[in-house]
Enzyme design. Structure first.
Site, PDB file in Angstrom:
ATOM      1  CD  GLU A 112      -2.811  -1.408   2.279  1.00 54.18           C
ATOM      2  OE1 GLU A 112      -3.762  -2.195   2.126  1.00 54.18           O
ATOM      3  OE2 GLU A 112      -2.620  -0.786   3.346  1.00 54.18           O
ATOM      4  CB  CYS A 165       3.131   7.468   2.627  1.00 54.30           C
ATOM      5  SG  CYS A 165       3.733   6.455   3.949  1.00 54.30           S
ATOM      6  CB  CYS A 223       7.828  -4.619   8.775  1.00 61.10           C
ATOM      7  SG  CYS A 223       9.277  -3.830   9.525  1.00 61.10           S
ATOM      8  CB  CYS A 243       7.230  -1.767  16.061  1.00 62.05           C
ATOM      9  SG  CYS A 243       8.871  -1.417  15.425  1.00 62.05           S
ATOM     10  CB  CYS A 300       3.760  -1.012  13.680  1.00 59.75           C
ATOM     11  SG  CYS A 300       3.821  -0.951  11.878  1.00 59.75           S
ATOM     12  CB  CYS A 360       1.354   6.538  11.034  1.00 66.38           C
ATOM     13  SG  CYS A 360       2.071   7.923  10.298  1.00 66.38           S
TER      14      CYS A 360
HETATM   15  N1  SAH Z   1       9.735   1.291   9.355  1.00 69.87           N
HETATM   16  C1  SAH Z   1       9.915   2.690   9.372  1.00 69.87           C
HETATM   17  C2  SAH Z   1       8.934   3.428   8.492  1.00 69.87           C
HETATM   18  C3  SAH Z   1       7.512   2.967   8.495  1.00 69.87           C
HETATM   19  S1  SAH Z   1       6.599   3.260   9.952  1.00 69.87           S
HETATM   20  C4  SAH Z   1       9.879   3.217  10.776  1.00 69.87           C
HETATM   21  O1  SAH Z   1       9.509   2.480  11.672  1.00 69.87           O
HETATM   22  O2  SAH Z   1      10.269   4.363  10.973  1.00 69.87           O
HETATM   23  C5  SAH Z   1       6.307   5.021   9.878  1.00 69.87           C
HETATM   24  C6  SAH Z   1       5.986   5.652  11.229  1.00 69.87           C
HETATM   25  O3  SAH Z   1       4.720   5.204  11.732  1.00 69.87           O
HETATM   26  C7  SAH Z   1       7.015   5.315  12.328  1.00 69.87           C
HETATM   27  O4  SAH Z   1       7.425   6.486  12.985  1.00 69.87           O
HETATM   28  C8  SAH Z   1       6.222   4.438  13.286  1.00 69.87           C
HETATM   29  O5  SAH Z   1       6.730   4.583  14.595  1.00 69.87           O
HETATM   30  C9  SAH Z   1       4.828   4.964  13.117  1.00 69.87           C
HETATM   31  N2  SAH Z   1       3.749   4.040  13.484  1.00 69.87           N
HETATM   32  C10 SAH Z   1       3.719   2.704  13.333  1.00 69.87           C
HETATM   33  N3  SAH Z   1       2.534   2.211  13.766  1.00 69.87           N
HETATM   34  C11 SAH Z   1       1.797   3.250  14.199  1.00 69.87           C
HETATM   35  C12 SAH Z   1       0.488   3.385  14.735  1.00 69.87           C
HETATM   36  N4  SAH Z   1      -0.319   2.336  14.878  1.00 69.87           N
HETATM   37  N5  SAH Z   1       0.051   4.616  15.056  1.00 69.87           N
HETATM   38  C13 SAH Z   1       0.845   5.704  14.875  1.00 69.87           C
HETATM   39  N6  SAH Z   1       2.079   5.647  14.351  1.00 69.87           N
HETATM   40  C14 SAH Z   1       2.563   4.435  14.023  1.00 69.87           C
HETATM   41 FE1  SF4 Z   2       8.365  -2.101  10.741  1.00 68.43          FE
HETATM   42 FE2  SF4 Z   2       6.161  -0.918  11.636  1.00 68.43          FE
HETATM   43 FE3  SF4 Z   2       8.340  -1.088  13.183  1.00 68.43          FE
HETATM   44 FE4  SF4 Z   2       8.358   0.572  11.055  1.00 68.43          FE
HETATM   45  S1  SF4 Z   2       7.044   0.739  12.865  1.00 68.43           S
HETATM   46  S2  SF4 Z   2       9.972  -0.888  11.683  1.00 68.43           S
HETATM   47  S3  SF4 Z   2       7.072  -0.639   9.638  1.00 68.43           S
HETATM   48  S4  SF4 Z   2       7.104  -2.824  12.448  1.00 68.43           S
END
Ligand code: SAH
Ligand code: SF4
Length: 352
Positions: A99, A113, A120, A124, A127, A342
């Site tokens: 996406e 974006c 991934c 995290c 996420c 995000c």
């Molecule tokens: N993997 C990279 C880029 C993709 S995530 C990274 O982690 O930076 C992009 C941003 O979205 C990151 O700052 C992450 O911390 C944030 N993010 C992930 N899941 C989220 C959520 N459920 N709500 C708000 N921000 C989130």
């Molecule tokens: Fe991967 Fe989501 Fe963590 Fe970014 S925030 S590194 S996309 S698991």
């Protein structure tokens, strides 16, 4: 399954300008033919050899006979949010879908974006993409293809003037393909984005942050998301490898061009990392760095049991950092109704 892409077909969008020249000269053709093809593919965004009207028919035929295609993705669906955000579902040749999101920034401008991986690996806890695990890296061409196919989804007269690697995946885990995609993306004969209009966001892979600083003058965003190793380790397992002190040290030695700022992203999770003490520690950790802090109240999805902090908590956190002289922004919830905000990206099992 290997995380290396195994998509078999040869796509022109995967080639750097130098590689394209090599292929074309190997066919016994002059170099300028490669430059013509480059423009058709990356600047004009055509998807069909027949549209390359200034190339001899025989050359177009040679490319097709040799098994080349232009791009290996298809724009399958565009979901439009009430706030104007557009989520693109992009089908890959081997069946997966990534996406990409067009975020309206006002006055007919959009930020796109981009995804860098299918899923991934970094897991995290806050996420949604992290819950999917990693299927594979995207190729450079599949990254550039997202920009090229998005042209069909941008409203008439609007422009996409910024690219952010904040979609699915950890861009620095897929370092080589991501860096390779920057070649065509920044080429004046391609989409022509200045590196200042491109931001790579990372969860904090320290060696790759150092390496990126050496190869590409793009903007860097760091997902810090906690102020103690204990909390960060719990919500971001990568912190066991690269704890906060090491990450901050990498930011301090990052060769930031003059007058530019690093972005520090901080997902606010109610009751987990949003206290006054956290705001205080965050301000201390970043002291002396040229940064902009981007607070992101958590965008919910079912499962992990986090909560979005109350608005007055977000405000207090913001104000604390603001008073200390930091530039702080709170990221909105654009696209939340279509699961395009995000951390919400990735196919749901119940998706049609
Ligand atoms: N993997 C990279 C880029 C993709 S995530 C990274 O982690 O930076 C992009 C941003 O979205 C990151 O700052 C992450 O911390 C944030 N993010 C992930 N899941 C989220 C959520 N459920 N709500 C708000 N921000 C989130
Ligand atoms: Fe991967 Fe989501 Fe963590 Fe970014 S925030 S590194 S996309 S698991």
């Amino acid at each position: 399954m290997s995380i290396r892409p195994t998509v078999p077909e040869k796509s022109l969008t995967d080639l750097s300008r130098a590689a394209l020249r090599e292929r074309v000269t190997a066919l016994g053709l002059p170099r300028y033919r490669a430059d013509q093809i480059f423009k058709w593919v990356f600047q004009k965004g055509i998807r069909d050899f027949d549209a390359m009207t200034d190339l001899p028919k025989a050359l177009r035929q040679t490319l097709a006979d040799d098994g080349w295609t232009i791009g290996r993705v298809t724009l399958e669906r565009v979901a439009v949010s009430v706030d104007g955000t557009r989520k693109l579902v992009i089908r890959l040749q081997d069946g997966g879908a990534v996406e990409s999101v067009l975020i309206p920034m006002g006055e007919g401008r959009f930020t796109q974006c981009l995804s860098s991986q299918l899923g991934c690996a970094l897991d995290c806890k806050f996420c949604f993409t992290g819950t999917l695990g990693l299927s594979r890296h995207l190729t450079a061409g599949e990254i550039v293809d997202q920009v090229l196919v998005a042209r069909g989804a941008v409203p008439e007269g609007a422009v996409v003037d910024h690219l952010v690697f904040m979609g699915m995946g950890e861009p620095l885990h897929n370092f080589d393909h991501v860096v390779a995609s920057l070649g065509p993306l920044t080429d004046p004969d391609g989409p022509g984005y200045s590196p200042r209009r491109i931001t790579i966001s990372t969860s904090g892979l320290v060696p790759q942050i150092d390496a990126l600083g050496q190869v590409a003058p793009v903007n860097l965003a760091i997902s810090l998301n906690a102020t103690t190793d204990e909390v960060r380790e719990r919500i971001m397992p990568i912190n066991k490898r690269y704890p906060i002190a090491e990450l901050i040290a990498a930011l301090r030695r990052y060769p930031l061009p003059p007058r530019r700022k690093l972005t520090v992203e901080y997902v606010l999770l109610g009751g987990v990392n949003d206290t006054d003490a956290d705001a205080q520690r965050l301000g201390d950790l970043l002291r002396g760095l040229s940064v902009r802090i981007n607070l992101i109240p958590w965008n919910p999805f079912q499962g992990p049991g986090f909560a979005r902090p109350a608005d007055d908590r977000v405000r207090a956190f913001h104000q604390h950092l603001d008073r200390r002289g930091y530039t702080v922004t709170v990221r909105g919830t654009k696209g939340i109704d279509i699961d395009a905000a995000c951390g919400q990206l990735g196919e749901r099992p119940d998706a049609a």
